[in-house]
Design a protein around this motif. Sequence first.
Motif, PDB file in Angstrom:
ATOM      1  N   LEU A  86       3.709  -6.326  -5.488  1.00 30.18           N
ATOM      2  CA  LEU A  86       5.326  -5.724  -5.432  1.00 30.18           C
ATOM      3  C   LEU A  86       5.187  -4.202  -5.743  1.00 30.18           C
ATOM      4  CD1 LEU A  86       8.534  -6.271  -5.571  1.00 30.18           C
ATOM      5  CD2 LEU A  86       8.290  -6.005  -8.079  1.00 30.18           C
ATOM      6  N   LYS A 136       4.057  -2.541  -2.258  1.00 33.19           N
ATOM      7  CA  LYS A 136       4.971  -2.859  -1.355  1.00 33.19           C
ATOM      8  C   LYS A 136       5.871  -1.591  -1.670  1.00 33.19           C
ATOM      9  CE  LYS A 136       6.054  -6.382   1.406  1.00 33.19           C
ATOM     10  NZ  LYS A 136       5.695  -7.763   1.218  1.00 33.19           N
ATOM     11  N   THR A 137       6.369  -1.679  -3.025  1.00 37.37           N
ATOM     12  CA  THR A 137       7.274  -0.467  -3.261  1.00 37.37           C
ATOM     13  C   THR A 137       6.875   0.810  -3.041  1.00 37.37           C
ATOM     14  OG1 THR A 137       7.909  -2.027  -5.081  1.00 37.37           O
ATOM     15  CG2 THR A 137       9.055   0.209  -5.285  1.00 37.37           C
TER      16      THR A 137
END
Lengths: 245, 441
Positions: free
Chosen positions: B275, B278-279
């Motif tokens: 995550l 991705k961020t």
Amino acid sequence: MTKPAVLILGARSDIARAVAHKFAALGHPLQLAARNVDRLKADKTDIELRYDVPVTLHACDALAIKTHADFVATLPELPQIAICAIGLMGRQSDHEHDIVAATRIMRSNYEGPASLLSHLANQFEKRGNGTLVGISSVAGERGRASNYIYGSAKAGFTAFLSGLRNRLARRGVHVVTVLPGFVATQMTDGLDLPARLTAQPNEVADAILRAVKRKQDVIYVRRVWRLIMGLIRLIPERMFKGMKI
Amino acid sequence: MKISGWGRYPVLEVQTHKPRDMDAVRDCVLSQPTLIARGNGRAYGDSAINPSATLDMRRLNRMLAFDPQNGQLVAEAGVLLGDIISAFLSRGWFLWVTPGTKFVTLGGAIAADVHGKNHHKDGSFRSSVDWIDLMGPDGVVRRCSRHSDPSLFDHTLGGMGLTGIILRAAIQLRPVESGWIRQTTIPTPNLKATIAAFETARDASYSVAWIDCLASGDKIGRSILKLGEHATRRALPAAQALSPFSIPRKRRLSVPVDLPGLTLNAYTLRAFNALYYKTGTRTSGEHLVDWDSYFYPLDAIHGWNRIYGRNGLAQFQCVLPLARSEAGLGALLSEIAKVGSGSFLAVLKRFGQQQSAFSFPMEGYTLALDFPVNPKTLALLERLDKIVLDHEGRFYLAKDSRMSAATLHASDPRVAAFMAHRNRHGLAQRFLSAQSERLSL
């Protein structure tokens, strides 16, 4: 706009130092008083550097009662807020049989602070405003074998503050009584204090600032102390005298 | 009382002293057979713990002088770096070198010779230190600098408090025009790309990468590289330009209790790291970030060390020489990914050249990881030690809590000279920590 001056009596104590930093951070000029002013010089520089407020130092011996009027009269300006953090605990066992030392504890915690605050109170009353803060102790709520010499003086001081508050309530002068409970300071270094009941000097300072702002009368720093002392006061004397607390 | 470092492992029963002035420090030095100074307890392991006498220096926290002409601040060792920022940022001054937390003392920063995201340009904390006042085993205070008693100066920076009690120091602050950082985010798909991106960004003032240490295969070493520059006043939007040093008030989070050990397992870690990556890819480009969020993201979560559960966490930070970095990092990351008990956030950073007798940094790449303490990760850490030794790297003592003396001595040929300095000046018998005993320093 310049903020009003704050006087701190007994400025070398840990609680006093924390209070000084908080008021200076808000932009208040400080008057720091202690018996040995030389030892406050580094604090003066420190506070001036950090917060860019003027700090003045004033010699003040709590036990030299006759000098107190002069002390108040010669302050550069009459402060708006005065905080008394003068106190001396020592070890009870040393004082039980050394009565002279015991009276020194009594005078340092009651007579000296009450005398200084009396002079300030009269000036504040004349002016018609101001806030006086006395740091007393939960030890004054009930005399216990382990700490009654200090405790009795604090009991006197608490009663004095209560009476002073009553006298000045309609004169525009507010009086705050602070009953901090255990605080992690040099006074309690080496004592094995329960962490949940022990406040840091910064917490006490925050509570004092809040009390000044909100015109609170009597504050316990950690609320649990109000409960503890309430219970301790309720214990019948017949039982209390046999207890070890 | 029982104390530990920030990693909460190991926990030791300790006699602490809290001196409030120089006289009290001298009393301790002269009366205690052995002792060590302690700052704000942010070293992860047992660096600042001596069971028989640990000196808590936090009451010696006064700022003593500041010269606005040249930016020199003189302060006592217990001053927190955060206090320095609070006092001076609004007047246009910031630290030259800051670690990832502002809750360290000046004395601790010197003892560990901490580094920041600008090491490749500005070096370690040492670069900003003009002189240090140190109390020796005889209770005498000596002032050392690059010019006077340079050997003591050299060994004190990075000397982990083992050369005496650091009392005061003079450091240089850096002039800044605002409290904002222009941050550029660059996602990189694998280790080769990450290293290439660091090398391309050699001119950036600040650079650091969050590395996904659970990625495997051809994704090993994928990272979010963050570059930063102090924003000039002119670079700020109108709203911030009005008061360039004030930043929005933050909500402070805290971890009030130890989370159960299970909270951080292979699945949550993998999900978190994925995550995070991705961020990062989604927010790539340039943003304006305030100094507190940029330099001290973890300070916003009070007690973050508790997410590792009650057994505590072990940090691991090594540096590998430039020529061996890519191979060494590859080997370390593969080993970690294989076990799958990776680190919550792993940090990669390019170091520049380093001058010193015993400081941690050297030119090359440094990798920092943290692990919950359990038998599996302790065994993994032993294997990582070995990989670092094979690639001629060394270890950061401020993070260490479990390394063996043999590993340290094998990793760092400077140990002998450091020990010789300690013996020559009668320091070795007096200034001891649990760590120095464990590592035979």
